[in-house]
Design a protein around this motif. Structure first.
Motif, short mmCIF file in Angstrom:
data_model
loop_
_atom_site.label_atom_id
_atom_site.label_comp_id
_atom_site.label_asym_id
_atom_site.label_seq_id
_atom_site.Cartn_x
_atom_site.Cartn_y
_atom_site.Cartn_z
N ASN A 48 0.98 40.37 -30.23
CA ASN A 48 -0.05 39.41 -29.82
C ASN A 48 -1.44 40.07 -29.79
O ASN A 48 -2.20 39.91 -28.83
CB ASN A 48 0.28 38.82 -28.45
CG ASN A 48 1.56 38.00 -28.47
OD1 ASN A 48 1.90 37.40 -29.49
ND2 ASN A 48 2.26 37.98 -27.34
N SER A 49 -1.73 40.82 -30.85
CA SER A 49 -3.02 41.49 -31.07
C SER A 49 -3.26 42.69 -30.19
O SER A 49 -4.32 43.33 -30.28
CB SER A 49 -4.19 40.48 -30.91
OG SER A 49 -4.06 39.40 -31.81
N SER A 50 -2.31 43.04 -29.33
CA SER A 50 -2.49 44.21 -28.47
C SER A 50 -1.64 45.36 -28.99
O SER A 50 -0.47 45.18 -29.35
CB SER A 50 -2.05 43.88 -27.03
OG SER A 50 -2.86 42.85 -26.50
N VAL A 51 -2.25 46.53 -29.05
CA VAL A 51 -1.54 47.72 -29.54
C VAL A 51 -0.48 48.15 -28.52
O VAL A 51 -0.72 48.19 -27.32
CB VAL A 51 -2.54 48.88 -29.78
CG1 VAL A 51 -1.77 50.14 -30.21
CG2 VAL A 51 -3.55 48.49 -30.83
#
Length: 204
Positions: free
Chosen positions: A198-201
């Protein structure tokens, strides 16, 4: 002449007093009923009478919520049995939008109820069951010590067994399902891969 109850069996309530075969629940001529029906007084007795105390089993309201953590529809339903027989509760909206509430009326004292959260498919899994003690608005995990005496572990997280001895409020908490994703590199030893959810590393 007076009759007064000093010790009443748990789970029973007084329906009234039968006087000469007729049930009395309130004051009338030459009869006084007081102290939550625990005391009967016959006034100005001029003949023989037959008096009988009439008891009935207490009945309670049982409420069970299905609570989800996010806005996505949960897809769960609740099945319930009482003393081994399947019963149908009244279904409605929960406290928060999208949650569900089931209510079961007139459940007799001492009834053994088994609840099962079922689904044909959901993005959520069952997290835990919680309860509210009588006159206490705090939610407590049924498995945490001291465990409530009404609870019995069935070894299946989908199910909860509860012996009803008062007005009962329960809820099943859902959690977002998680999955394990495994990855590897074939054909090279020096490759940097950044993984995002969800776009988080995220770090493996």
């Amino acid at each position: 002449i007076e009759f007064e109850i000093t010790n009443l069996e748990e789970g029973r309530t007084i329906k009234g007093w039968e006087v000469d075969g007729i049930l009395k629940t309130a004051n009338e001529a030459e009869i006084t009923i007081e102290n939550d029906k625990k005391k009967l007084t016959l006034i100005n007795v001029r003949q023989a009478h037959t008096v009988k105390l009439v008891l009935e089993i207490k009945k309670y309201l049982v409420t069970v919520y299905i609570v989800k953590p996010e806005a996505v529809t949960h897809g769960y339903a609740l099945k319930a049995t009482k003393n081994g027989d399947e019963i149908t509760g009244s279904m409605g909206a929960g406290t928060k939008p999208g949650d569900t509430k089931y209510t079961y009326s007139d459940v007799e004292h001492g009834s053994e109820m088994i609840f099962e959260a079922t689904t044909q498919g959901s993005v959520y899994a069952i997290d835990k069951w919680e309860y509210q003690a009588v006159n206490d608005y705090m939610w407590r995990d049924v498995t945490e010590n001291p465990k409530p005496s009404q609870y019995e572990d069935m070894g299946d997280l989908k199910k909860l067994k509860w012996t009803v001895d008062d007005t009962t409020i329960l809820r099943v908490l859902l959690k977002k399902k998680t999955f394990r994703v495994a990855w590897s590199v074939d054909g090279a030893t020096s490759v940097n891969i950044t993984t995002k959810v969800n776009s988080s590393v995220v770090t493996p």
